[in-house]
Design an enzyme around this catalytic site. Structure first.
Site, PDB file in Angstrom:
ATOM      1  N   HIS A   1       1.006  -1.206  -0.006  1.00  0.00           N
ATOM      2  CA  HIS A   1       0.141  -0.061  -0.086  1.00  0.00           C
ATOM      3  C   HIS A   1       0.961   1.254   0.105  1.00  0.00           C
ATOM      4  CE1 HIS A   1      -3.116   2.894   1.806  1.00  0.00           C
ATOM      5  NE2 HIS A   1      -3.766   2.458   0.675  1.00  0.00           N
TER       6      HIS A   1
ATOM      7  N   HIS B   1      -8.179  -0.474  -4.559  1.00  0.00           N
ATOM      8  CA  HIS B   1      -8.700  -0.049  -3.193  1.00  0.00           C
ATOM      9  C   HIS B   1     -10.122  -1.180  -3.331  1.00  0.00           C
ATOM     10  CE1 HIS B   1      -6.054   2.957  -2.913  1.00  0.00           C
ATOM     11  NE2 HIS B   1      -5.993   2.895  -1.386  1.00  0.00           N
TER      12      HIS B   1
ATOM     13  N   GLU C   1     -10.594  11.017  -4.686  1.00  0.00           N
ATOM     14  CA  GLU C   1      -9.457  10.727  -3.819  1.00  0.00           C
ATOM     15  C   GLU C   1      -8.929  11.857  -2.766  1.00  0.00           C
ATOM     16  OE1 GLU C   1      -5.935   9.671  -6.056  1.00  0.00           O
ATOM     17  OE2 GLU C   1      -4.899   8.937  -4.175  1.00  0.00           O
TER      18      GLU C   1
ATOM     19  N   HIS D   1     -11.852  11.365   0.173  1.00  0.00           N
ATOM     20  CA  HIS D   1     -11.464  10.406   0.782  1.00  0.00           C
ATOM     21  C   HIS D   1     -10.158  10.862   1.534  1.00  0.00           C
ATOM     22  CE1 HIS D   1      -7.530   8.100  -0.048  1.00  0.00           C
ATOM     23  NE2 HIS D   1      -8.310   7.215   0.554  1.00  0.00           N
TER      24      HIS D   1
ATOM     25  N   HIS E   1      -9.635  10.134   5.720  1.00  0.00           N
ATOM     26  CA  HIS E   1      -8.801   9.467   6.529  1.00  0.00           C
ATOM     27  C   HIS E   1      -8.189  10.516   7.768  1.00  0.00           C
ATOM     28  CE1 HIS E   1      -6.793   6.228   4.345  1.00  0.00           C
ATOM     29  NE2 HIS E   1      -7.232   6.697   3.232  1.00  0.00           N
TER      30      HIS E   1
HETATM   31 CU1  CUO Z   1      -4.847   3.702  -0.085  1.00  0.00          CU
HETATM   32 CU2  CUO Z   1      -7.315   5.547   1.570  1.00  0.00          CU
HETATM   33  O1  CUO Z   1      -5.644   4.587   1.709  1.00  0.00           O
HETATM   34  O2  CUO Z   1      -6.082   5.320  -0.047  1.00  0.00           O
END
Ligand code: CUO
Length: 680
Positions: A196, A225, A337, A352, A356
């Site tokens: 990742h 994802h 994203e 996104h 996080h």
């Molecule tokens: Cu890879 Cu949310 O972690 O994009």
């Protein structure tokens, strides 16, 4: 990269060479030592560093040297983008090296290593240099913090040739009282987390445009994802857990707590935990220059849904752009994203990434307690946290909403006239058929590169991970036409849902995990195809995930070095299969042979390029994504009318094999970096 918080003039690398930096490059506290330093290292190889005029580093220097660093914090990201741009702009390799040595003792080590890695990967004069894997540079991001005190003690007392590996316990973040802990072995797997991190290194969302703007990167953000989510849910089923719930209501407490027990060797702090049932809050932290409200996230979400339902988005000049069958998902990926390629940040925001951040700062949203962010804010550690999957289930659901609006594949589109799959089985090394076998294995990784201020020499950490017996697919295909090419696509899904009931196709299609994809030449009449599990198009072998750029590195200039280089990006081979269950976990293995002339991308065959072997998740460097079909094909759409089950979906060029994954609770012998195999 070595010993990232130790000064640049200290011996580095396997031969203990030292950088001979101009005296102006020494930071103030070391300058009085200048003469002493040149004597101290008189016997070792000196790497001369050219003196250059240093560009303006004010922005990169604005991040404190002992702070934590997160790519998802916009301020940190802007700082990193600036540093990458400065590194990319250095005109010669010597200038680049010179600037890197100047920066090293001044900048935040996490920022420095990240920006340096991106620059090395993308500069024409360095892109074939090997980058050490992050678990060696910053081992603290991957393993129980308790191991480092032990490591210091051991390395101070025991000579390097007598050290035994330090064992990382299997269960150190929680107990089985926490149901989510049943799959901690998967969330906390070193290889998965390294993949990742590497994926986000290859596909940064903010850097120079020519670095970010890679072929179909928004779509790949979706697909990679989506596959993580499918694999995660599969793993949950194997462990008697229901599929992951979407993080739909941002006002309800987040059930899942997480206590990472990771140290930061840079800041001498532990990564903060998130307690069970923590409520998300509006974020207002001057220190990170970040302010946003939960309402912002909700507004962006609603606007994205409404764009999907209207079939178009509005760009920043007010133009309407259709979300077409082929390009829509890529546009949405960049919007969601969000990357710098987003079509309209004012309108669609940064859903996104700030999702996080909201989760990562839930414990201290206004910096009242002077706490930093949790593991979910760092791509190197995010996948450890159960909340990562709640967030990504939500993100994936938005993508699926778009996919559900697209035309369904017709039988004519799915079929490959004259090509039939007549046989499909799996043969284990050892001979057993149509069963996958899983178990535990121990492996060793090198710690010494990341351990500052301890005596030199190798120091290994031993961790336990899932493994499977290697196997081959044996495929029989009849071709009633002339010689031609096909693309073999292999996927695996659970046979039933979490209640043990059969699944509708529209449900099961999102559970299919890709196992392999490759091109075959089909002769007229009968063809038998053998394919090894280790050749999978999404995995990389153990040595590449955990590669040590030390002694087992191929020689300079050799063909081996090129292949060794580019990517640690790739799903770890040891995690190709879900764990299954004792006594067997029933699955359906799917195969399709599609017509290569509809899959072909117009470019020179990229398969001989370095690291082209993990293309499904990572693409191929400097090339177009090598499959023209929508990523996830043929499972990326709702089925045509009348199709309720997988069997009804099948055309003659497809086949399903029922298969079990049998897990045995035994642990096989350790292997070490450089041990050449994924075979056991
Ligand atoms: Cu890879 Cu949310 O972690 O994009």
């Amino acid at each position: 990269f070595d010993r990232p918080t130790e000064p640049v003039f200290m011996p580095k690398g396997d031969n203990n060479s030292v950088f001979d930096v101009p005296s102006e490059y020494l930071v103030d506290e070391y300058r009085p030592l200048e003469n002493d330093l040149s004597n101290r290292f008189s016997g070792v190889e000196k790497i001369p560093v050219k003196k250059i005029s240093i560009p303006d580093l004010n922005i990169p220097l604005s991040l404190g040297r002992r702070e934590n660093f997160s790519l998802f914090i916009p301020r940190h990201n802007r700082i990193a983008a600036r540093l990458i741009s400065i590194f990319m702009g250095m005109r010669s390799l010597d200038d680049f090296i010179s600037l890197a040595t100047y920066c090293r003792d001044r900048l935040n080590p996490y920022l420095f290593v990240y920006a340096l890695s991106v620059a090395i990967l993308h500069r024409p004069d360095t892109k074939n240099l090997p980058i050490p894997t992050l678990n060696e540079v910053f081992p603290e991001k991957y393993m129980d913090g308790a191991i480092f005190a032990q490591a210091k003690e051991t390395s101070n007392i025991v000579p390097s040739n007598q050290r035994v590996p330090l064992v990382i316990p299997v269960d150190y973040t929680a107990t089985d009282l926490e149901l989510e802990h049943r799959i901690a072995y998967w969330r906390e797997d070193l290889g998965i987390n390294l993949h990742h991190w590497h994926w986000h290194l290859v596909y940064p969302f903010n850097a120079d445009r020519n670095i970010v703007d890679k072929d179909r990167r928004g779509e790949l953000f979706f697909y990679m994802h989506q596959q993580i989510m499918a694999r995660y849910n599969f793993e949950r089923f194997c462990n008697n857990l229901a599929r992951c719930k979407r993080l739909l209501n941002w006002r309800e407490p987040v059930e899942e707590g997480y206590f990472p027990k990771l140290d930061s060797l840079v800041s001498s702090r532990v990564w903060p935990p998130r307690f069970d049932n923590t409520k998300l809050s509006d974020i207002n932290r001057e220190v990170d220059q970040i302010t946003f409200d939960i309402q912002d996230l909700e507004r962006w979400r609603d606007r994205i849904f409404s764009a999907i339902h209207s079939g178009s988005v509005i760009d920043s000049s007010g133009n309407t752009i259709q979300l077409t069958e082929s390009r829509g998902i890529d546009i949405l990926g960049n919007i969601l994203e969000a990357s710098i390629l987003t079509i309209n940040r004012n309108l669609y925001g940064d859903l996104h990434n700030l999702g996080h951040v909201a989760l990562a700062l839930a414990h201290d949203p206004d910096h009242k307690h002077l706490e930093t962010f949790g593991v979910i804010a760092d791509p190197a550690t995010a996948m450890r946290d159960p909340a990562f999957y709640r967030l990504h289930a939500f993100v994936d659901d938005i993508f699926q909403e778009h996919k559900n609006t697209l035309p369904r594949y017709t039988v004519q589109q799915l079929d490959f006239t004259g090509v039939r799959v007549t046989g499909f089985e799996v043969i284990n090394d050892g001979g057993r058929k149509n069963v996958f076998q899983t178990f535990w294995q121990q492996s060793d990784v090198e710690l010494s590169r990341g351990m500052d201020f301890t005596p030199r020499g190798s120091l290994l950490a031993r961790f336990t991970h899932l493994q499977h017996t290697p196997f081959s697919y044996k495929i029989q295909v009849t071709n009633s036409g002339a010689a031609r090419q096909g693309t073999v696509r292999i996927f695996l899904a659970p046979a039933t849902d979490e209640r043990g009931l059969p699944m509708l196709f529209r449900d099961q299609k999102n559970m299919f995990v890709e196992l392999d994809k490759f091109t075959v030449n089909l002769r007229p009449s009968n063809n038998v195809i053998d394919r090894k599990s280790t050749d999978s198009s999404l995995t990389i072998p153990f040595e590449r995930t955990f590669r040590n750029i030390g002694s087992d590195r191929p020689a300079e200039g050799s063909a081996g070095l090129e292949a060794f280089n580019f990517c640690g990006c790739g799903w770890p081979q040891h995690m190709l299969l879900p764990k299954g269950a004792t006594g067997g976990f029933p699955c359906q293995l799917f195969i399709m042979v599609s017509d290569f002339k509809d899959d072909r991308v117009d470019q020179p065959d990229p398969s001989s390029k370095p690291c082209a072997d993990a293309a499904s998740f990572c693409g191929i460097r400097d090339s177009l994504y090598p499959d023209k079909r929508s990523m996830g094909y043929p499972f990326d759409r709702l089925p045509r009318d009348g199709v309720d089950t997988l069997n009804q979906f099948l055309t003659p060029n497809m086949r399903v094999q029922d298969i079990n994954i049998e897990f045995t609770n035994r642990t096989v012998r350790p292997r070490t970096p450089g041990m050449n195999s994924d075979t056991v």
